[in-house]
Design an enzyme around this catalytic site. Structure first.
Site, PDB file in Angstrom:
ATOM      1  CG  ASN A  46      48.948  45.412  33.032  1.00 28.51           C
ATOM      2  OD1 ASN A  46      50.169  45.253  33.004  1.00 28.51           O
ATOM      3  ND2 ASN A  46      48.225  45.200  34.118  1.00 28.51           N
ATOM      4  CB  THR A  47      46.263  50.026  28.482  1.00 33.73           C
ATOM      5  OG1 THR A  47      45.272  49.051  28.819  1.00 33.73           O
ATOM      6  CG2 THR A  47      45.868  50.689  27.163  1.00 33.73           C
ATOM      7  CB  SER A  93      45.912  50.063  33.990  1.00 38.89           C
ATOM      8  OG  SER A  93      46.437  48.824  33.522  1.00 38.89           O
ATOM      9  CB  THR A 117      39.196  49.272  33.716  1.00 34.38           C
ATOM     10  OG1 THR A 117      39.815  49.889  34.835  1.00 34.38           O
ATOM     11  CG2 THR A 117      39.176  50.235  32.562  1.00 34.38           C
ATOM     12  CG  ASN A 142      45.958  50.909  38.776  1.00 32.86           C
ATOM     13  OD1 ASN A 142      46.117  49.688  38.829  1.00 32.86           O
ATOM     14  ND2 ASN A 142      45.062  51.481  37.994  1.00 32.86           N
ATOM     15  CE  LYS A 191      42.942  52.007  40.931  1.00 33.49           C
ATOM     16  NZ  LYS A 191      42.164  50.765  41.000  1.00 33.49           N
ATOM     17  CG  ASN A 196      42.476  52.756  35.369  1.00 39.65           C
ATOM     18  OD1 ASN A 196      43.533  53.278  35.731  1.00 39.65           O
ATOM     19  ND2 ASN A 196      42.353  51.460  35.165  1.00 39.65           N
ATOM     20  CE  LYS A 247      40.503  42.868  34.900  1.00 37.64           C
ATOM     21  NZ  LYS A 247      41.234  44.116  34.640  1.00 37.64           N
ATOM     22  CG  PHE A 261      37.326  41.038  42.776  1.00 38.98           C
ATOM     23  CD1 PHE A 261      38.425  40.705  43.559  1.00 38.98           C
ATOM     24  CD2 PHE A 261      36.253  40.157  42.732  1.00 38.98           C
ATOM     25  CE1 PHE A 261      38.444  39.523  44.292  1.00 38.98           C
ATOM     26  CE2 PHE A 261      36.269  38.981  43.453  1.00 38.98           C
ATOM     27  CZ  PHE A 261      37.360  38.660  44.234  1.00 38.98           C
ATOM     28  CG  ASN A 284      47.000  42.637  37.010  1.00 42.96           C
ATOM     29  OD1 ASN A 284      46.581  42.993  35.902  1.00 42.96           O
ATOM     30  ND2 ASN A 284      47.100  43.470  38.045  1.00 42.96           N
ATOM     31  NE  ARG A 285      52.070  38.701  30.983  1.00 42.43           N
ATOM     32  CZ  ARG A 285      52.943  38.133  31.811  1.00 42.43           C
ATOM     33  NH1 ARG A 285      53.519  38.859  32.765  1.00 42.43           N
ATOM     34  NH2 ARG A 285      53.239  36.841  31.711  1.00 42.43           N
ATOM     35  CG  MET A 286      44.272  40.956  34.713  1.00 46.47           C
ATOM     36  SD  MET A 286      44.336  39.170  34.625  1.00 46.47           S
ATOM     37  CE  MET A 286      42.653  38.796  34.192  1.00 46.47           C
ATOM     38  N   GLY A 287      45.306  43.534  31.157  1.00 46.32           N
ATOM     39  CA  GLY A 287      45.132  44.345  29.949  1.00 46.32           C
ATOM     40  C   GLY A 287      43.679  44.695  29.645  1.00 46.32           C
ATOM     41  CG  PHE A 288      41.988  48.005  30.674  1.00 48.00           C
ATOM     42  CD1 PHE A 288      42.254  47.875  32.021  1.00 48.00           C
ATOM     43  CD2 PHE A 288      42.201  49.255  30.080  1.00 48.00           C
ATOM     44  CE1 PHE A 288      42.731  48.945  32.777  1.00 48.00           C
ATOM     45  CE2 PHE A 288      42.671  50.331  30.826  1.00 48.00           C
ATOM     46  CZ  PHE A 288      42.943  50.173  32.164  1.00 48.00           C
TER      47      PHE A 288
HETATM   48  C1  LIG Z   1      44.155  41.066  38.836  1.00 47.77           C
HETATM   49  C2  LIG Z   1      43.986  42.534  39.038  1.00 47.77           C
HETATM   50  C3  LIG Z   1      43.264  43.257  38.113  1.00 47.77           C
HETATM   51  C4  LIG Z   1      43.082  44.623  38.267  1.00 47.77           C
HETATM   52  N1  LIG Z   1      42.351  45.318  37.353  1.00 47.77           N
HETATM   53  C5  LIG Z   1      42.147  46.650  37.517  1.00 47.77           C
HETATM   54  C6  LIG Z   1      41.346  47.381  36.614  1.00 47.77           C
HETATM   55  O1  LIG Z   1      40.790  46.829  35.666  1.00 47.77           O
HETATM   56  N2  LIG Z   1      41.193  48.714  36.818  1.00 47.77           N
HETATM   57  C7  LIG Z   1      41.783  49.370  37.879  1.00 47.77           C
HETATM   58  O2  LIG Z   1      41.600  50.585  38.031  1.00 47.77           O
HETATM   59  N3  LIG Z   1      42.540  48.687  38.769  1.00 47.77           N
HETATM   60  C8  LIG Z   1      42.735  47.355  38.613  1.00 47.77           C
HETATM   61  N4  LIG Z   1      43.492  46.670  39.520  1.00 47.77           N
HETATM   62  C9  LIG Z   1      44.148  47.428  40.618  1.00 47.77           C
HETATM   63  C10 LIG Z   1      43.343  47.366  41.907  1.00 47.77           C
HETATM   64  O3  LIG Z   1      42.090  47.963  41.746  1.00 47.77           O
HETATM   65  C11 LIG Z   1      44.118  48.087  43.032  1.00 47.77           C
HETATM   66  O4  LIG Z   1      44.227  49.465  42.694  1.00 47.77           O
HETATM   67  C12 LIG Z   1      45.509  47.525  43.261  1.00 47.77           C
HETATM   68  O5  LIG Z   1      45.525  46.132  43.077  1.00 47.77           O
HETATM   69  C13 LIG Z   1      46.047  47.835  44.664  1.00 47.77           C
HETATM   70  O6  LIG Z   1      45.215  47.261  45.650  1.00 47.77           O
HETATM   71  P1  LIG Z   1      45.531  45.848  46.386  1.00 47.77           P
HETATM   72  O7  LIG Z   1      46.945  45.912  46.864  1.00 47.77           O
HETATM   73  O8  LIG Z   1      44.518  45.751  47.486  1.00 47.77           O
HETATM   74  O9  LIG Z   1      45.355  44.802  45.360  1.00 47.77           O
HETATM   75  C14 LIG Z   1      43.660  45.286  39.382  1.00 47.77           C
HETATM   76  C15 LIG Z   1      44.377  44.544  40.326  1.00 47.77           C
HETATM   77  C16 LIG Z   1      44.535  43.184  40.177  1.00 47.77           C
HETATM   78  C17 LIG Z   1      45.319  42.418  41.206  1.00 47.77           C
END
Ligand SMILES: Cc1cc2nc3c(=O)[nH]c(=O)nc-3n(C[C@H](O)[C@H](O)[C@H](O)COP(=O)(O)O)c2cc1C
Length: 365
Positions: free
Chosen positions: A183-184, A181, A92, A253, A224, A178, A72, A70, A117-121
């Site tokens: 997306n990496t 994810s 992350t 995740n 995680k 982590n 980052k 949320f 999402n596929r933000m990719g850190f």
């Molecule tokens: C847009 C987005 C970006 C995320 N970025 C990360 C991240 O950078 N690192 C990470 O450990 N998890 C990331 N997550 C995963 C969340 O921390 C969480 O583990 C996951 O979304 C499940 O929880 P939720 O159903 O409440 O969203 C991301 C999730 C979303 C939706």
């Protein structure tokens, strides 16, 4: 909350990532001054000793944290911390700053109460985040989640994570590794037993050295994991976390599964991790598996599809001593931590638990 009910339709007209920035930046501006944050706290904090949780040397005023991804880059955590959360997890963060994947890379799936999402850190890198933390007085319990830089080869992952740990650990109440994810490319292979053990051992050793050099106790490190691990893999990862001295497990995740989604043509949106309602059931199972596998000795943070007290309560009963939200924040708004905390107190009273601690793992007894 009523105000968010009014604002949400406006935010939902914007592309999802833009809405996230507009919404969070506006919140941050509103809560930039300490008196404004104190006012927000008086509205959102649910202060009750029965909600306080002490784990791995940290006292969490309540069990509801904001999950990683949320904030980052660690730009908003003081404002977010004023919304009644027991902890804020930034990141992350990766050793090298990186732009992430091309946009669009975040999508709402309202029919499924989910996000893809596929933000990719995307993040400014560990050095920039450390500089920001250095000049900020940190108010909430702050978790810092670290991951592998995209440019770092998998064989050199440990060195890359160590770089982030070295730059950031002093600012963290706790750290998160982590490896989950989607997306990496290749990242989740680090959940395999041998590389996982090697990575955790290296990080724990370094955290120990850094703490010893400052004459303080080492920062707790949590692992995680993904919801897509099989049950035996969950048990194995939890066992390794215990053996390697991890402080806890964060489960889970996002998932790569598209099973059961209602959103039409979801495949057309492309690759990425699904969060929100569709992951909830599996996440509770993963929490329960990890709890059983470790005899309730390893603190577990339950995250996945928590929108309100019902889902949070299911996590606690399955064995989570702390929970986190991400997607629920988008759908429910800034009152989500308060609403969950109030609901948890109600459920504890109804079922005869004097503290949240007493309820942790109750489903297994
Ligand atoms: C847009 C987005 C970006 C995320 N970025 C990360 C991240 O950078 N690192 C990470 O450990 N998890 C990331 N997550 C995963 C969340 O921390 C969480 O583990 C996951 O979304 C499940 O929880 P939720 O159903 O409440 O969203 C991301 C999730 C979303 C939706």
């Amino acid at each position: 909350m009523p105000l968010y009910d009014a604002i949400r339709p406006l935010l939902f007209t914007l592309p999802a990532e833009q809405a996230h920035h507009v919404g969070t930046s506006a919140l941050n501006a509103t809560l930039s001054l300490p008196p404004a944050r104190a006012l927000a706290r008086s509205l959102f904090d649910v202060r009750d000793p029965a909600l306080a949780v002490e784990r791995f040397g940290i006292r969490f005023p309540n069990p509801v944290g904001l999950a990683a991804g949320f904030d980052k880059g660690g730009a908003w955590f003081n404002a977010l911390g004023a919304l009644g959360f027991g902890a804020i997890e930034i990141g992350t963060v990766t050793a090298l700053g990186q732009p992430g994947n091309p946009r669009p890379r975040l999508f709402r799936l309202p029919a499924d109460r989910a996000l893809l999402n596929r933000m990719g850190f995307n993040n400014p890198g560990a050095e920039a985040v450390a500089a920001r933390l250095e000049r900020t007085k940190i108010e909430p319990v702050l978790g810092i989640n670290i991951g592998k830089s995209k440019a770092a080869p998998l064989e050199e992952a440990a060195a890359d994570y160590l770089r982030s740990l070295e730059l950031l650990e002093r600012y963290a109440a706790y750290l998160v590794v982590n490896v989950s994810s989607p997306n990496t490319p290749g990242l989740r292979q680090l959940q395999d037993a041998a590389p996982l053990r090697e990575l955790l051992r290296a990080l724990r050793a370094r955290a120990g050295e850094l703490a010893a050099a400052r004459g303080v106790s080492p920062k707790p490190i949590l692992l995680k994991i993904a919801p897509d691990l099989t049950d035996p893999q969950v048990e194995e990862a939890a066992g390794i976390a215990v053996e390697e001295g991890m402080a806890g497990l964060i489960a889970t995740n996002t998932t790569v599964s598209r099973d059961g989604l209602q959103t039409p043509d979801v495949d057309a949106l492309g690759a990425g991790g699904i969060s929100g309602a569709p992951v909830h059931r599996r996440t509770v199972q993963v929490v329960a598996r990890a709890w059983t596998a470790t005899g309730g000795r390893l603190p577990i943070v339950g995250v996945g599809g928590i929108f309100g007290p019902d889902e949070a309560w299911a996590m606690v009963r399955a064995g989570a001593s702390l929970v986190q939200v991400w997607t629920g924040f988008i759908y429910r708004g800034p009152g989500i931590a308060r609403d969950i905390n109030r609901g948890l107190l109600e459920r504890m009273a109804r079922e005869g638990f004097r503290s949240l601690d007493e309820a942790v793992g109750a489903a297994h007894r």
